[in-house]
Design a protein around this motif. Sequence first.
Motif, short mmCIF file in Angstrom:
data_model
loop_
_atom_site.label_atom_id
_atom_site.label_comp_id
_atom_site.label_asym_id
_atom_site.label_seq_id
_atom_site.Cartn_x
_atom_site.Cartn_y
_atom_site.Cartn_z
N GLU A 1 50.10 -4.30 -19.23
CA GLU A 1 49.25 -3.90 -18.10
C GLU A 1 49.70 -2.54 -17.60
O GLU A 1 50.89 -2.27 -17.50
CB GLU A 1 49.41 -4.92 -16.96
N LEU A 2 48.71 -1.71 -17.26
CA LEU A 2 48.98 -0.39 -16.67
C LEU A 2 48.82 -0.46 -15.16
O LEU A 2 47.81 -1.00 -14.67
CB LEU A 2 48.00 0.64 -17.23
N ALA B 1 59.31 -5.44 -12.56
CA ALA B 1 58.53 -6.64 -12.87
C ALA B 1 57.16 -6.51 -12.23
O ALA B 1 56.99 -5.85 -11.20
CB ALA B 1 59.24 -7.88 -12.35
N GLY B 2 56.19 -7.17 -12.87
CA GLY B 2 54.85 -7.16 -12.31
C GLY B 2 53.82 -7.52 -13.35
O GLY B 2 54.15 -8.13 -14.38
N GLY B 3 52.56 -7.17 -13.08
CA GLY B 3 51.48 -7.47 -14.01
C GLY B 3 50.17 -7.61 -13.27
O GLY B 3 50.04 -7.19 -12.11
N GLN C 1 54.01 0.79 -17.67
CA GLN C 1 53.54 -0.28 -18.55
C GLN C 1 54.38 -1.52 -18.26
O GLN C 1 55.61 -1.48 -18.31
CB GLN C 1 53.71 0.12 -20.02
N MET C 2 53.68 -2.63 -17.96
CA MET C 2 54.36 -3.90 -17.71
C MET C 2 54.06 -4.78 -18.90
O MET C 2 52.91 -5.13 -19.15
CB MET C 2 53.87 -4.48 -16.39
N ARG C 3 55.13 -5.10 -19.65
CA ARG C 3 54.93 -5.74 -20.94
C ARG C 3 55.16 -7.24 -20.91
O ARG C 3 55.80 -7.77 -20.00
CB ARG C 3 55.83 -5.07 -21.98
#
Lengths: 246, 246
Positions: free
Chosen positions: B53-54, B195-197, B63-65
């Motif tokens: 996610e961008l 961290a995130g998304g 970028q959250m992978r």
Amino acid sequence: MSERKNEPPKNELYQWSVVSALVDGVASNGLPMSELLAHGDHGLGTFRGMQGELIVLDGTGFQMRHDGTTRPVDLSVQGDVTPFGMVTRFAPTTTTTAHISAKDGVDALLDSLAPEARNTHLAFRLDGAFRRITCRTAEGQCFEGEGLTAVVGRQASITLGPARGTVVGFRAPEFLQGVAVAGVHMHFIDDARCAGGHVLALETEGEVRVQVAEIWRSVIDLPRGDRQFNEAPMKLDAEGIRRAEG
Amino acid sequence: MSERKNEPPKNELYQWSVVSALVDGVASNGLPMSELLAHGDHGLGTFRGMQGELIVLDGTGFQMRHDGTTRPVDLSVQGDVTPFGMVTRFAPTTTTTAHISAKDGVDALLDSLAPEARNTHLAFRLDGAFRRITCRTAEGQCFEGEGLTAVVGRQASITLGPARGTVVGFRAPEFLQGVAVAGVHMHFIDDARCAGGHVLALETEGEVRVQVAEIWRSVIDLPRGDRQFNEAPMKLDAEGIRRAEG
């Protein structure tokens, strides 16, 4: 609307509002025609109250009315407004001639002339002689807020021909149904600028000149401060749009 | 893409491609991140192959992978590209604080803060402490052309909290489903940028700062010269988008 002081970029679509708003009868206000025409010289749309059809040709706009009369648009500050319009500064990248035997033939012709632009907007123009061309002109809303489908249900359609004139059109990809009219959407005006409308059917007389431009950038302005627009339910009515504008 | 040399206008949406293309698995190519970020400092999107996610926050992209790692986007010419992204130069017109007890509360809060912008895009941002926030990160396509729904079916979701961080979001009107994600669409990143998304659920810890901007102009660029985009069927899959991105 006031940011673009200079000549608009070529083959960029400028659009005011969306077709889904017309479906919901949002047509009491709009963008002054002078502002629409500042964004392009080739286009189509409608007028306050959906009173007739707008065609923009070589930078001049015309209103084609239900009573069969046609007049240039009023560019004064207090003049005509468009509740929905789309224009581009048309710079064709493909020019050819073709005989077109039916409206469906336009779509097939565009596929062959712009095979790498299936999923984007095309602007196109046809110039020449038409054996027959059937045009409708919306009479306009009977009451404020009347929806597009009902308005078009009262359309007058006339078949002209043989007639010389110009078709101004756009083709929008299917995923833009409701934003624009998916598929081919075209308006006609004759050379005398006396008759025309939204094209329902056509057949050319021999070959006409065909010009096509691919459009990869769209700019959409929505009507800020328009209570009618803000309160419209604006659900996608794909079938209604196909019936009204297809 | 190269026309805009200057600072982009405030609160204008710039969008690369459309969500319907992701639904059809069009994610092998895209716009270089440097070009996306030239159009705005606040935004979201995805990466080549839908790999994570961008989030774009104060002009920096992350970028959250799927593996839980996060990194700044690569702005080099050969670096990251986005097959779908939307950004604006965020200039909030309303700032307040609010406690939000569930994701649905964001929509209700936006209605109350921007009651005259029901049918246009909103950009918004939440800053503060979250008691819990559930985020998913797409693992990416298993094969070229795999569609969004299948990709998201393998999503990892984690619930963070208590966590301090920022939610970057847009709300799109229903009639733009398929162009964007209709309704609230938001990505989160924590203050440590670790961290995130894509946000699936949230509850704030007390009040967070809420900033909102109305967006009345959108610019959409479609991927010219991308065979995968050109050949995609691109029919509207409203229900699929709601499942994948709602």
